[in-house]
Scaffold this motif. Structure first.
Motif, PDB file in Angstrom:
ATOM      1  N   LEU A  30       0.821  -1.207   0.000  1.00 30.10           N
ATOM      2  CA  LEU A  30       0.000   0.000   0.000  1.00 30.10           C
ATOM      3  C   LEU A  30       0.856   1.259   0.000  1.00 30.10           C
ATOM      4  CD1 LEU A  30      -3.015  -0.554   2.449  1.00 30.10           C
ATOM      5  CD2 LEU A  30      -3.036  -0.431  -0.045  1.00 30.10           C
ATOM      6  N   SER A  31       1.929   1.236   0.785  1.00 30.81           N
ATOM      7  CA  SER A  31       2.787   2.414   0.883  1.00 30.81           C
ATOM      8  C   SER A  31       3.380   2.779  -0.466  1.00 30.81           C
ATOM      9  CB  SER A  31       3.896   2.161   1.901  1.00 30.81           C
ATOM     10  OG  SER A  31       3.364   1.887   3.176  1.00 30.81           O
ATOM     11  N   ARG A  32       3.772   1.773  -1.208  1.00 32.47           N
ATOM     12  CA  ARG A  32       4.365   2.032  -2.519  1.00 32.47           C
ATOM     13  C   ARG A  32       3.310   2.438  -3.545  1.00 32.47           C
ATOM     14  NH1 ARG A  32       9.484   0.688  -3.700  1.00 32.47           N
ATOM     15  NH2 ARG A  32      10.780  -0.153  -2.035  1.00 32.47           N
ATOM     16  N   GLU A  33       2.123   1.887  -3.429  1.00 34.89           N
ATOM     17  CA  GLU A  33       1.064   2.202  -4.387  1.00 34.89           C
ATOM     18  C   GLU A  33       0.423   3.567  -4.119  1.00 34.89           C
ATOM     19  OE1 GLU A  33      -0.128   0.653  -7.097  1.00 34.89           O
ATOM     20  OE2 GLU A  33       1.398  -0.910  -7.010  1.00 34.89           O
ATOM     21  N   VAL A 161      -8.249 -11.542   1.440  1.00 36.60           N
ATOM     22  CA  VAL A 161      -9.296 -10.889   0.641  1.00 36.60           C
ATOM     23  C   VAL A 161      -8.968  -9.419   0.425  1.00 36.60           C
ATOM     24  CG1 VAL A 161     -11.706 -10.122   0.670  1.00 36.60           C
ATOM     25  CG2 VAL A 161     -11.136 -12.471   1.278  1.00 36.60           C
ATOM     26  N   ARG A 162      -8.527  -8.742   1.489  1.00 39.27           N
ATOM     27  CA  ARG A 162      -8.181  -7.327   1.360  1.00 39.27           C
ATOM     28  C   ARG A 162      -7.068  -7.119   0.329  1.00 39.27           C
ATOM     29  NH1 ARG A 162      -6.548  -4.746   6.770  1.00 39.27           N
ATOM     30  NH2 ARG A 162      -6.409  -2.934   5.390  1.00 39.27           N
ATOM     31  N   ILE A 163      -6.053  -7.968   0.402  1.00 38.95           N
ATOM     32  CA  ILE A 163      -4.942  -7.848  -0.543  1.00 38.95           C
ATOM     33  C   ILE A 163      -5.420  -8.122  -1.968  1.00 38.95           C
ATOM     34  CG2 ILE A 163      -2.723  -8.834  -1.232  1.00 38.95           C
ATOM     35  CD1 ILE A 163      -2.224  -9.420   1.736  1.00 38.95           C
ATOM     36  N   GLY A 164      -6.203  -9.182  -2.126  1.00 40.15           N
ATOM     37  CA  GLY A 164      -6.683  -9.549  -3.463  1.00 40.15           C
ATOM     38  C   GLY A 164      -7.529  -8.464  -4.091  1.00 40.15           C
ATOM     39  N   SER A 179     -10.491   2.277  -3.319  1.00 38.09           N
ATOM     40  CA  SER A 179     -10.368   0.825  -3.476  1.00 38.09           C
ATOM     41  C   SER A 179      -9.843   0.185  -2.196  1.00 38.09           C
ATOM     42  CB  SER A 179      -9.420   0.501  -4.637  1.00 38.09           C
ATOM     43  OG  SER A 179      -9.940   0.971  -5.862  1.00 38.09           O
ATOM     44  N   THR A 180      -8.896   0.848  -1.534  1.00 36.58           N
ATOM     45  CA  THR A 180      -8.344   0.331  -0.289  1.00 36.58           C
ATOM     46  C   THR A 180      -9.408   0.299   0.801  1.00 36.58           C
ATOM     47  OG1 THR A 180      -6.189   1.267  -0.874  1.00 36.58           O
ATOM     48  CG2 THR A 180      -6.509   0.612   1.406  1.00 36.58           C
ATOM     49  N   SER A 181     -10.235   1.338   0.860  1.00 35.15           N
ATOM     50  CA  SER A 181     -11.316   1.378   1.842  1.00 35.15           C
ATOM     51  C   SER A 181     -12.366   0.313   1.540  1.00 35.15           C
ATOM     52  CB  SER A 181     -11.969   2.763   1.851  1.00 35.15           C
ATOM     53  OG  SER A 181     -11.020   3.755   2.170  1.00 35.15           O
TER      54      SER A 181
END
Length: 509
Positions: A30-33, A161-164, A179-181
């Motif tokens: 997430l940090s990189r994205e 699931v969150r990662i996918g 999308s992350t939320s």
């Protein structure tokens, strides 16, 4: 201690390590994205969501697990099912009310955020509280029935699931913060569904909750207050720190970037070594509770003193690595020099974090939960006092100092209360002083080795210098006898047979 308890502790510890490893990998992704600024915006929304989540999930599972174990031991499965129903209704109603309040007051609440996008992200995640309320109730029942493996697997499924979801949505070009939320929301929904399937497949049932509400609410409220205090503090920090940065001359984007780099990126790295201490705290809670209930004061003293000494020593091992290699690590992991500089500056926090982690667990084992909450609030008051008086010239490094004061003060107060309760002799002070002194030569060695290995690629350069420094610190601790690890594993004296049975029943929860 019964073999079943030992097996359960090992299973939970193993799954916890796996879950945290997956979660940390996700944090790096997430940090990189997202980048530091967007991560900061998301982190603020997430911290508030965790407070709301804690209100419906922190106290209920523990109470449900304890009462479920009691009802099943008394051969009252219908009461256990009624309790699960009561917990679900209580949690869902509470979560729904919170969602409604946040939705209707979104404009007012949105004014508290430095970045308005944080409120939008919070609203996306909010329905997840309702799913989590159902999950918390059923998880408590499964705990009470000793279905630890199933609960652990469900939590890992949520992370996957969150990662996918994030990977798929990012690849499709959707808005990354939203999308992350949404991934958080879907993770809550899937974990709820998985838990429901597991509960009913194990012949779980629902029953009229008559007579269960009063006991559930009365027992869960104090636990919820204690467990959500940390989340509330983090949420307040998330709201206040960006505003303080803006008040000190930063733009909104720069403030969110600085907050994201420090709290969102660097702090998770600091907590990696504490995973081992967390496992130690989890493992020793049943043993400490057994010794206390059995009246074995010598065992209680030995476990308390050796565990604190071990925690201090373990945390000190990593201080030279983070202090000297913080910036290269930040660049390597997050591609952020700012997060690395904060990591380096905050390396000393490892020791108060470790001590606070282990002492707060001990306070719970020694029936000092309310005292623990009071001590935590006193430390938090000191933190906010520092933040208040730093207005106009605040930086994220001020936050690091304030956090250190908070943790140190609350840890000292915990130790004072533990000493009053157990009459320990504070023998861990000597290892603490030794460990701090040993940090300095390890820092110099780390600096020299990192310069020496300049011909290596960044990863291997950090690994070689950091690994050598770590081994050097371990060797120094052995030479100076900082800590005798065998003290933790000395055989405990047997308690009376009736006390053992009573305590074993408690430990099942």
């Amino acid at each position: 201690m019964k073999k079943g308890v030992i097996k359960a502790v090992f299973t939970l510890s193993l799954f916890t390590v796996i879950e945290r490893a997956i979660g940390f990998g996700f944090k790096i992704y997430l940090s990189r994205e997202l980048g530091a600024a967007q991560l900061g915006v998301y982190q603020v929304a997430l911290s508030v969501f965790y407070v709301l989540l804690g209100l419906v999930t922190s106290g209920i599972p523990l109470v449900v697990s304890k009462l479920t174990a009691k009802y099943m031991a008394e051969n009252r499965p219908r009461s256990a099912h009624a309790l699960a129903s009561a917990a679900m209704i209580t949690g869902v109603v509470t979560a729904a009310l919170m969602c409604a309040v946040c939705f209707f007051l979104k404009n007012v609440l949105g004014g508290l955020f430095a970045a308005k996008e944080s409120m939008t992200l919070l609203l996306i995640m909010l329905p997840g509280a309702c799913f989590s309320a159902v999950y918390a109730a059923l998880r408590g029942n499964l705990w009470g029935n000793e279905r630890y493996t199933l609960v652990s697997i469900v939590e890992i499924i949520e992370q996957v699931v969150r990662i996918g979801v994030c990977v798929v949505f990012f690849s499709l070009g959707f808005d990354k913060m939203k999308s992350t939320s949404l991934a958080m929301l879907l993770g809550c929904a899937i974990s709820c569904l998985s838990c429901v399937i597991g509960y009913f497949s194990l012949k779980g049932k629902l029953a009229p909750p008559k007579g269960q509400f009063a006991c559930l609410i009365k027992s869960s409220l104090p636990i919820t207050a204690v467990k959500t205090s940390g989340s509330i503090l983090n949420s307040l920090i998330a709201l206040i720190v960006p505003q303080l940065l803006i008040g000190s001359g930063m733009s909104v984007a720069a403030a969110m970037s600085s907050y994201g780099a420090s709290v969102g990126m660097a702090m998770p790295l600091l907590y990696i070594p504490i995973t081992v201490i967390g496992s130690l705290a989890f493992v020793m809670i049943p043993s400490l509770s057994t010794a206390k209930a059995g009246g074995d004061s010598d065992s209680v003293k030995r476990q308390v003193e050796s565990a604190i000494a071990f925690s201090v020593t373990l945390a000190a091992l990593f201080v030279p690595v983070f202090y000297e290699l913080g910036e290269p690590i930040g660049i390597l992991v997050y591609d952020s020099a700012e997060s690395g500089r904060f990591l380096s500056f905050s390396a000393w926090l490892l020791i108060p974090i470790a001590v606070e982690s282990i002492t707060s667990s001990m306070m719970n084992s020694l029936d000092l939960e309310i005292k623990s909450l009071i001590n935590y609030l006193i430390g938090s008051a000191a933190l906010f006092a520092i933040l208040f008086f730093s207005r106009g010239h605040f930086t994220v490094y001020t936050l690091s100092i304030a956090m250190g004061v908070n943790l140190t003060l609350s840890s000292i107060l915990d130790i004072i209360d533990i000493k009053r309760k157990t009459k320990i002799k504070l023998s861990f002070i000597a290892p603490l002083v030794k460990s701090v002194c040993l940090i300095f030569p390890a820092v110099l060695l780390n600096r020299w080795l990192y310069a020496l290995f300049s011909f290596m690629p960044s990863f291997f350069r950090i690994a070689c210098a950091g690994g050598a420094s770590l081994m050097f610190m371990i060797l120094l601790n052995i030479v100076f006898s900082t800590f005798d690890v065998h003290m933790l594993f000395k055989k405990k004296r047997k308690t009376a047979k009736n006390t053992g049975k009573r305590v074993a029943k408690k430990l099942r929860t």
